[in-house]
Write a protein that holds these residues in place. Structure first.
Motif, short mmCIF file in Angstrom:
data_model
loop_
_atom_site.label_atom_id
_atom_site.label_comp_id
_atom_site.label_asym_id
_atom_site.label_seq_id
_atom_site.Cartn_x
_atom_site.Cartn_y
_atom_site.Cartn_z
N GLY A 40 9.34 15.96 42.07
CA GLY A 40 10.62 16.27 42.11
C GLY A 40 11.13 17.65 42.62
O GLY A 40 12.28 18.13 42.81
N LYS A 41 10.21 18.49 42.45
CA LYS A 41 10.37 20.09 43.13
C LYS A 41 8.88 20.56 43.73
O LYS A 41 8.68 21.66 43.22
N THR A 42 8.05 19.78 44.15
CA THR A 42 7.17 20.08 45.10
C THR A 42 7.32 20.88 46.14
O THR A 42 8.08 20.78 47.04
N ILE A 43 6.86 22.10 46.22
CA ILE A 43 6.91 22.99 47.37
C ILE A 43 5.89 22.59 48.29
O ILE A 43 4.50 22.71 47.75
N LEU A 44 6.16 22.37 49.50
CA LEU A 44 5.27 22.05 50.47
C LEU A 44 4.45 23.23 51.16
O LEU A 44 4.68 24.27 50.87
N GLY A 45 3.46 22.98 52.06
CA GLY A 45 2.41 23.73 52.64
C GLY A 45 1.19 23.69 51.95
O GLY A 45 0.88 24.47 51.26
N HIS A 46 0.19 22.98 52.41
CA HIS A 46 -1.19 23.10 51.99
C HIS A 46 -2.19 23.47 53.39
O HIS A 46 -3.38 23.07 53.34
N GLU A 47 -1.46 23.96 54.22
CA GLU A 47 -2.34 24.14 55.46
C GLU A 47 -2.13 25.54 55.86
O GLU A 47 -1.68 25.89 56.88
N PRO A 48 -2.25 26.67 54.89
CA PRO A 48 -1.78 28.11 55.35
C PRO A 48 -2.73 28.98 55.72
O PRO A 48 -3.91 28.88 55.69
N ALA A 49 -2.32 30.11 56.33
CA ALA A 49 -3.07 31.22 56.73
C ALA A 49 -2.19 32.29 56.43
O ALA A 49 -0.90 32.42 56.37
N ALA A 50 -2.65 33.51 55.64
CA ALA A 50 -2.07 34.63 55.15
C ALA A 50 -2.74 35.96 55.48
O ALA A 50 -3.71 36.06 55.76
N GLU A 51 -1.82 36.83 55.04
CA GLU A 51 -2.42 38.17 54.89
C GLU A 51 -2.25 38.87 53.61
O GLU A 51 -1.24 38.65 52.76
N ILE A 52 -3.10 39.60 53.15
CA ILE A 52 -3.19 40.17 51.87
C ILE A 52 -2.38 41.32 51.86
O ILE A 52 -2.41 42.27 52.58
N ILE A 53 -1.25 41.58 50.99
CA ILE A 53 -0.53 42.57 50.85
C ILE A 53 -0.37 43.26 49.58
O ILE A 53 -0.05 44.28 49.36
N GLN A 54 -1.23 42.80 48.66
CA GLN A 54 -1.37 43.54 47.34
C GLN A 54 -2.74 43.06 46.67
O GLN A 54 -2.89 41.80 46.56
N VAL A 55 -3.53 44.03 46.31
CA VAL A 55 -4.87 43.52 45.53
C VAL A 55 -4.95 44.34 44.03
O VAL A 55 -4.81 45.30 44.03
N GLY A 56 -5.18 43.15 43.25
CA GLY A 56 -5.40 43.91 41.57
C GLY A 56 -6.33 44.93 41.79
O GLY A 56 -7.40 44.65 42.37
N GLU A 57 -6.25 45.59 40.65
CA GLU A 57 -7.50 46.53 40.56
C GLU A 57 -8.90 46.02 40.37
O GLU A 57 -9.82 46.76 40.59
N ASN A 58 -8.78 45.08 39.59
CA ASN A 58 -10.29 44.54 39.35
C ASN A 58 -10.66 43.46 40.24
O ASN A 58 -11.97 42.87 40.10
N VAL A 59 -10.02 43.25 41.41
CA VAL A 59 -10.36 42.45 42.47
C VAL A 59 -11.53 43.08 43.45
O VAL A 59 -11.17 44.27 43.93
N THR A 60 -12.56 42.39 43.68
CA THR A 60 -13.68 43.17 44.69
C THR A 60 -13.78 42.24 46.00
O THR A 60 -13.56 40.93 46.01
N GLY A 61 -14.17 42.73 47.18
CA GLY A 61 -14.44 42.00 48.37
C GLY A 61 -13.33 41.83 49.24
O GLY A 61 -13.45 41.11 50.06
#
Length: 338
Positions: free
Chosen positions: A54-75
């Motif tokens: 009843g409130k499903t956001i569509l879109g399961h074939e995405p491509a994206a750009e990373i615009i923010q990375v958390g300090e503990n994330v590597t790679g």
């Protein structure tokens, strides 16, 4: 931010939601393209999927750009172009009943790890082509399940995105021949452009007769009074009962049938006729290991994959894109670009 949501059975609307916030273990993605899948029509018809039905956001074939990375994330780094495993999110399946969907400007990946939820793809690949990563992984899984051999003669039913992706994957596996069957001439033209060894228009040609002409006759003596094509693999990306009935009639001994298509109603199976053929049934759903396996091939051959896309729409026109995509015969692959 505005999102495209299924809000009731048969109803898709723009819905405003808060922008997601990334923590120290997360990455924030800006969506750049999202493909429209046939299952989006199904989600709309039933009013969304649990747990957010009843409130499903569509879109399961995405491509994206990373615009923010958390300090503990590597790679991973800001500016990386990424493709996404929509089945690996901690807050549910992206665009398929989870808390988020790719038909939105921003998506947060909790506890992000490269090679788990996201993988970097070359910036040379256009966004709309990178968004094919998910459906092409589905196609590749079906090909892998088929266990193709170099000597195999293959027929792919359905020249939509999955069928065309399977054509490319079978070619990459080095099979002897791939024939594509459809009823729409423009789709068969695309299959020919992508290198199909032959195409068959099931609306105007007898499929079994043509397969015998192309693949030759199966060894005689096993099927008294019958002439069967020497086809090894039948790949169903069409979801039509006629495809299965044709396969049941055509299949030689120990031929393989792989079903990737979604069926919405039961199909009668002539078990009495099939037992002697030992037809090998295979079923393929999703992409257990293929989601980032396909990425490297898309990078190397993106101009071929680009031919699968028939139409693009701007994100502001996403509702029109969904309507257009579900119009029979209107399009092959529709992609929304941001």
């Amino acid at each position: 931010m505005k999102t495209v949501q299924v809000t009731a059975p048969g109803v898709v609307e723009w819905v405003e939601v808060p922008e997601p916030v990334a923590g120290p273990n997360d990455v924030l993605l800006a969506m750049r393209a999202t493909g429209i899948c046939g299952s989006d029509t199904m989600y709309t018809a039933i009013g969304g999927l649990p747990p957010n039905q009843g409130k499903t956001i569509l879109g399961h074939e995405p491509a994206a750009e990373i615009i923010q990375v958390g300090e503990n994330v590597t790679g991973l780094a800001v500016g990386d172009h990424v493709v996404i495993d929509t089945m690996a999110f901690e807050d549910g399946l992206l665009g398929s009943g989870g808390a988020q969907g790719g038909m939105a400007p921003l998506v947060v990946v909790k506890n992000a790890k490269r090679g788990v939820q996201v993988e970097v793809i070359s910036p040379e690949v256009p966004w709309k082509v990178a968004a094919l990563n998910e459906p092409m992984a589905v196609a590749l899984h079906g090909v892998n399940v088929s266990e193709p051999k170099a000597t195999d003669k293959v027929v792919v039913f359905g020249a939509g995105p999955i069928g065309l992706g399977a054509l490319l994957a079978f070619q990459a596996k080095g099979v002897a021949s791939v024939v594509v069957v459809d009823v729409r001439p423009e789709r068969l033209t695309t299959a020919t452009e992508l290198g199909a060894d032959a195409v068959i228009n099931a609306a105007t040609e007898d499929v079994i007769t043509r397969l015998v002409e192309i693949h030759g006759e199966a060894p005689p003596g096993l099927y008294p009074g019958q002439i069967k094509p020497d086809t090894d693999v039948y790949y169903d990306a069409a979801g039509s009962e006629q495809v299965l009935q044709t396969t049941f009639k055509a299949a030689k001994r120990r031929a393989r049938l792989t079903i990737v298509a979604v069926y919405t109603s039961p199909v009668e199976v002539p078990v009495d006729q099939l037992l002697a053929t030992e037809l090998q049934w295979r079923w393929a759903m999703g992409y257990p290991t293929e989601i980032f396996e396909i990425t490297r091939d898309i990078e190397a051959n993106w101009r071929k994959y680009e031919r699968i896309i028939s139409h693009t729409f701007a994100f502001d026109d996403a509702l029109a894109a969904l309507e257009f995509a579900r119009t029979p015969g209107a399009a092959n692959k529709v992609t929304v670009v941001f």
